[in-house]
Design a protein around this motif. Structure first.
Motif, PDB file in Angstrom:
ATOM      1  N   ALA A  38       0.810  -1.220   0.000  1.00 33.85           N
ATOM      2  CA  ALA A  38       0.000   0.000   0.000  1.00 33.85           C
ATOM      3  C   ALA A  38       0.844   1.272   0.000  1.00 33.85           C
ATOM      4  N   GLY A  39       2.005   1.286   0.626  1.00 31.71           N
ATOM      5  CA  GLY A  39       2.720   2.552   0.715  1.00 31.71           C
ATOM      6  C   GLY A  39       4.221   2.448   0.594  1.00 31.71           C
ATOM      7  N   ALA A  40       4.806   1.301   0.856  1.00 36.14           N
ATOM      8  CA  ALA A  40       6.257   1.173   0.812  1.00 36.14           C
ATOM      9  C   ALA A  40       6.742   1.354  -0.625  1.00 36.14           C
ATOM     10  N   ARG A  41       7.822   2.090  -0.785  1.00 31.94           N
ATOM     11  CA  ARG A  41       8.300   2.386  -2.126  1.00 31.94           C
ATOM     12  C   ARG A  41       9.824   2.344  -2.149  1.00 31.94           C
ATOM     13  N   GLN A  42      10.356   1.727  -3.200  1.00 31.50           N
ATOM     14  CA  GLN A  42      11.788   1.769  -3.457  1.00 31.50           C
ATOM     15  C   GLN A  42      12.002   2.717  -4.619  1.00 31.50           C
ATOM     16  N   SER A  43      13.059   3.503  -4.527  1.00 34.12           N
ATOM     17  CA  SER A  43      13.307   4.512  -5.529  1.00 34.12           C
ATOM     18  C   SER A  43      14.724   4.352  -6.069  1.00 34.12           C
ATOM     19  N   TYR A  44      14.878   4.512  -7.382  1.00 36.62           N
ATOM     20  CA  TYR A  44      16.170   4.358  -8.027  1.00 36.62           C
ATOM     21  C   TYR A  44      16.467   5.592  -8.869  1.00 36.62           C
ATOM     22  N   PHE A  45      17.756   5.943  -8.935  1.00 32.52           N
ATOM     23  CA  PHE A  45      18.198   7.093  -9.713  1.00 32.52           C
ATOM     24  C   PHE A  45      19.502   6.713 -10.400  1.00 32.52           C
ATOM     25  N   ALA A  46      19.550   6.846 -11.714  1.00 33.48           N
ATOM     26  CA  ALA A  46      20.748   6.503 -12.484  1.00 33.48           C
ATOM     27  C   ALA A  46      21.398   7.772 -13.022  1.00 33.48           C
ATOM     28  N   MET A  47      22.725   7.848 -12.861  1.00 31.37           N
ATOM     29  CA  MET A  47      23.500   8.988 -13.358  1.00 31.37           C
ATOM     30  C   MET A  47      24.479   8.492 -14.404  1.00 31.37           C
ATOM     31  N   GLU A  48      24.944   9.424 -15.247  1.00 37.99           N
ATOM     32  CA  GLU A  48      25.913   9.051 -16.271  1.00 37.99           C
ATOM     33  C   GLU A  48      27.237   8.636 -15.629  1.00 37.99           C
ATOM     34  N   ASP A  49      27.983   7.831 -16.338  1.00 43.32           N
ATOM     35  CA  ASP A  49      29.305   7.412 -15.888  1.00 43.32           C
ATOM     36  C   ASP A  49      30.294   8.519 -16.220  1.00 43.32           C
ATOM     37  N   LEU A  50      31.116   8.898 -15.270  1.00 40.72           N
ATOM     38  CA  LEU A  50      32.081   9.972 -15.483  1.00 40.72           C
ATOM     39  C   LEU A  50      33.442   9.461 -15.952  1.00 40.72           C
ATOM     40  N   GLY A  51      33.496   8.238 -16.375  1.00 40.28           N
ATOM     41  CA  GLY A  51      34.718   7.698 -16.975  1.00 40.28           C
ATOM     42  C   GLY A  51      35.862   7.562 -16.003  1.00 40.28           C
ATOM     43  N   ASP A  52      36.887   8.392 -16.173  1.00 41.44           N
ATOM     44  CA  ASP A  52      38.112   8.273 -15.381  1.00 41.44           C
ATOM     45  C   ASP A  52      38.050   9.009 -14.051  1.00 41.44           C
ATOM     46  N   ALA A  53      36.929   9.573 -13.694  1.00 42.36           N
ATOM     47  CA  ALA A  53      36.821  10.303 -12.425  1.00 42.36           C
ATOM     48  C   ALA A  53      36.962   9.331 -11.258  1.00 42.36           C
ATOM     49  N   ALA A  54      37.591   9.824 -10.186  1.00 45.57           N
ATOM     50  CA  ALA A  54      37.820   8.991  -8.998  1.00 45.57           C
ATOM     51  C   ALA A  54      37.402   9.764  -7.757  1.00 45.57           C
ATOM     52  N   HIS A  55      37.049   9.027  -6.710  1.00 41.47           N
ATOM     53  CA  HIS A  55      36.721   9.653  -5.426  1.00 41.47           C
ATOM     54  C   HIS A  55      37.952  10.405  -4.914  1.00 41.47           C
ATOM     55  N   LEU A  56      37.730  11.369  -4.052  1.00 44.70           N
ATOM     56  CA  LEU A  56      38.849  12.108  -3.475  1.00 44.70           C
ATOM     57  C   LEU A  56      39.863  11.172  -2.837  1.00 44.70           C
ATOM     58  N   LEU A  57      39.361  10.098  -2.223  1.00 46.88           N
ATOM     59  CA  LEU A  57      40.257   9.168  -1.538  1.00 46.88           C
ATOM     60  C   LEU A  57      41.149   8.400  -2.509  1.00 46.88           C
ATOM     61  N   ASP A  58      40.663   8.182  -3.732  1.00 47.58           N
ATOM     62  CA  ASP A  58      41.396   7.371  -4.712  1.00 47.58           C
ATOM     63  C   ASP A  58      42.111   8.197  -5.770  1.00 47.58           C
ATOM     64  N   TRP A  59      41.924   9.513  -5.752  1.00 47.89           N
ATOM     65  CA  TRP A  59      42.493  10.359  -6.797  1.00 47.89           C
ATOM     66  C   TRP A  59      43.998  10.457  -6.606  1.00 47.89           C
ATOM     67  N   GLU A  60      44.743  10.300  -7.685  1.00 48.45           N
ATOM     68  CA  GLU A  60      46.203  10.254  -7.586  1.00 48.45           C
ATOM     69  C   GLU A  60      46.881  11.501  -8.138  1.00 48.45           C
ATOM     70  N   GLY A  61      46.138  12.568  -8.339  1.00 47.27           N
ATOM     71  CA  GLY A  61      46.713  13.800  -8.855  1.00 47.27           C
ATOM     72  C   GLY A  61      47.319  14.651  -7.747  1.00 47.27           C
ATOM     73  N   ASP A  62      47.589  15.890  -8.087  1.00 48.20           N
ATOM     74  CA  ASP A  62      48.199  16.855  -7.177  1.00 48.20           C
ATOM     75  C   ASP A  62      47.214  17.239  -6.064  1.00 48.20           C
ATOM     76  N   ARG A  63      47.658  17.212  -4.813  1.00 50.79           N
ATOM     77  CA  ARG A  63      46.777  17.549  -3.679  1.00 50.79           C
ATOM     78  C   ARG A  63      46.344  19.007  -3.729  1.00 50.79           C
ATOM     79  N   HIS A  64      47.214  19.884  -4.204  1.00 49.70           N
ATOM     80  CA  HIS A  64      46.878  21.306  -4.327  1.00 49.70           C
ATOM     81  C   HIS A  64      45.674  21.478  -5.259  1.00 49.70           C
ATOM     82  N   THR A  65      45.693  20.793  -6.388  1.00 52.10           N
ATOM     83  CA  THR A  65      44.575  20.840  -7.344  1.00 52.10           C
ATOM     84  C   THR A  65      43.308  20.292  -6.705  1.00 52.10           C
ATOM     85  N   MET A  66      43.434  19.179  -5.975  1.00 57.31           N
ATOM     86  CA  MET A  66      42.285  18.556  -5.327  1.00 57.31           C
ATOM     87  C   MET A  66      41.650  19.509  -4.313  1.00 57.31           C
ATOM     88  N   ILE A  67      42.463  20.160  -3.507  1.00 55.28           N
ATOM     89  CA  ILE A  67      41.955  21.048  -2.461  1.00 55.28           C
ATOM     90  C   ILE A  67      41.219  22.236  -3.073  1.00 55.28           C
TER      91      ILE A  67
END
Length: 177
Positions: A38-67
């Motif tokens: 009657a009321g329970a609902r599951q919701s889904y949202f799909a976003m485009e893939d950003l290819g080579d983008a990485a989380h801040l934790l996994d990014w291997e570039g310059d920290r100055h650029t990241m900050i």
């Protein structure tokens, strides 16, 4: 729950709104809701893939650029009257060029007016502690982040120091009595 938009639809609209105002995020592609009973609902949202983008934790570039990229992203978000309410290192992606993207739009909230200092402080506090835990940010990096953030927000830190100076003696007077 019958009249309120689902989490997936709210995230889709937030992604569209961010795209309109020029804040980098993955484009929303689709949303779907599945009702159970009657009321329970599951919701889904799909976003485009950003290819080579990485989380801040996994990014291997310059920290100055990241900050600086992260500070600009969050300052632009706040300048456009948004509050994220769930900012952490895993909700920000960086591509190899150093462009920061915001993901996990479930906690995003459009205020219509610039968010209060309390909401801004809450967003920055969450990211600050997540940075201490995962990014091991040095004090100089934290200062660089805040300088870039305030510059993009068009706030002069000198004005903040004046407010803090007037606040500190009151706090000190209370602790002595």
């Amino acid at each position: 729950d019958f009249f309120r938009l689902s989490r997936g639809k709210r995230s889709f609209l937030n992604a569209y709104h961010l795209e309109i105002v020029g804040i980098p995020t993955a484009r929303g592609l689709a949303t779907a809701d599945v009702r159970k009973g009657a009321g329970a609902r599951q919701s889904y949202f799909a976003m485009e893939d950003l290819g080579d983008a990485a989380h801040l934790l996994d990014w291997e570039g310059d920290r100055h650029t990241m900050i600086h990229a992260t500070a600009r992203l969050i300052a632009c978000l706040h300048n456009e009257a948004f509050s994220h309410r769930d900012l952490k290192a895993t909700n920000i992606l960086l591509d190899p060029d150093g462009t920061a993207y915001l993901i996990d739009l479930d906690g995003l909230d459009f205020k219509g007016v610039l968010p209060s200092i309390k909401l801004v402080a809450s967003d920055l506090h969450r990211l600050y502690h997540d940075g201490e835990k995962h990014l091991a940010a040095k004090p100089a990096e934290k200062r660089a982040f805040l300088r870039t953030y305030w510059r993009v927000r068009h706030v002069k830190p000198r004005g903040l120091k004046c407010q803090l100076r007037t606040w500190r003696p009151v706090q000190a007077a209370r602790s002595h009595s």
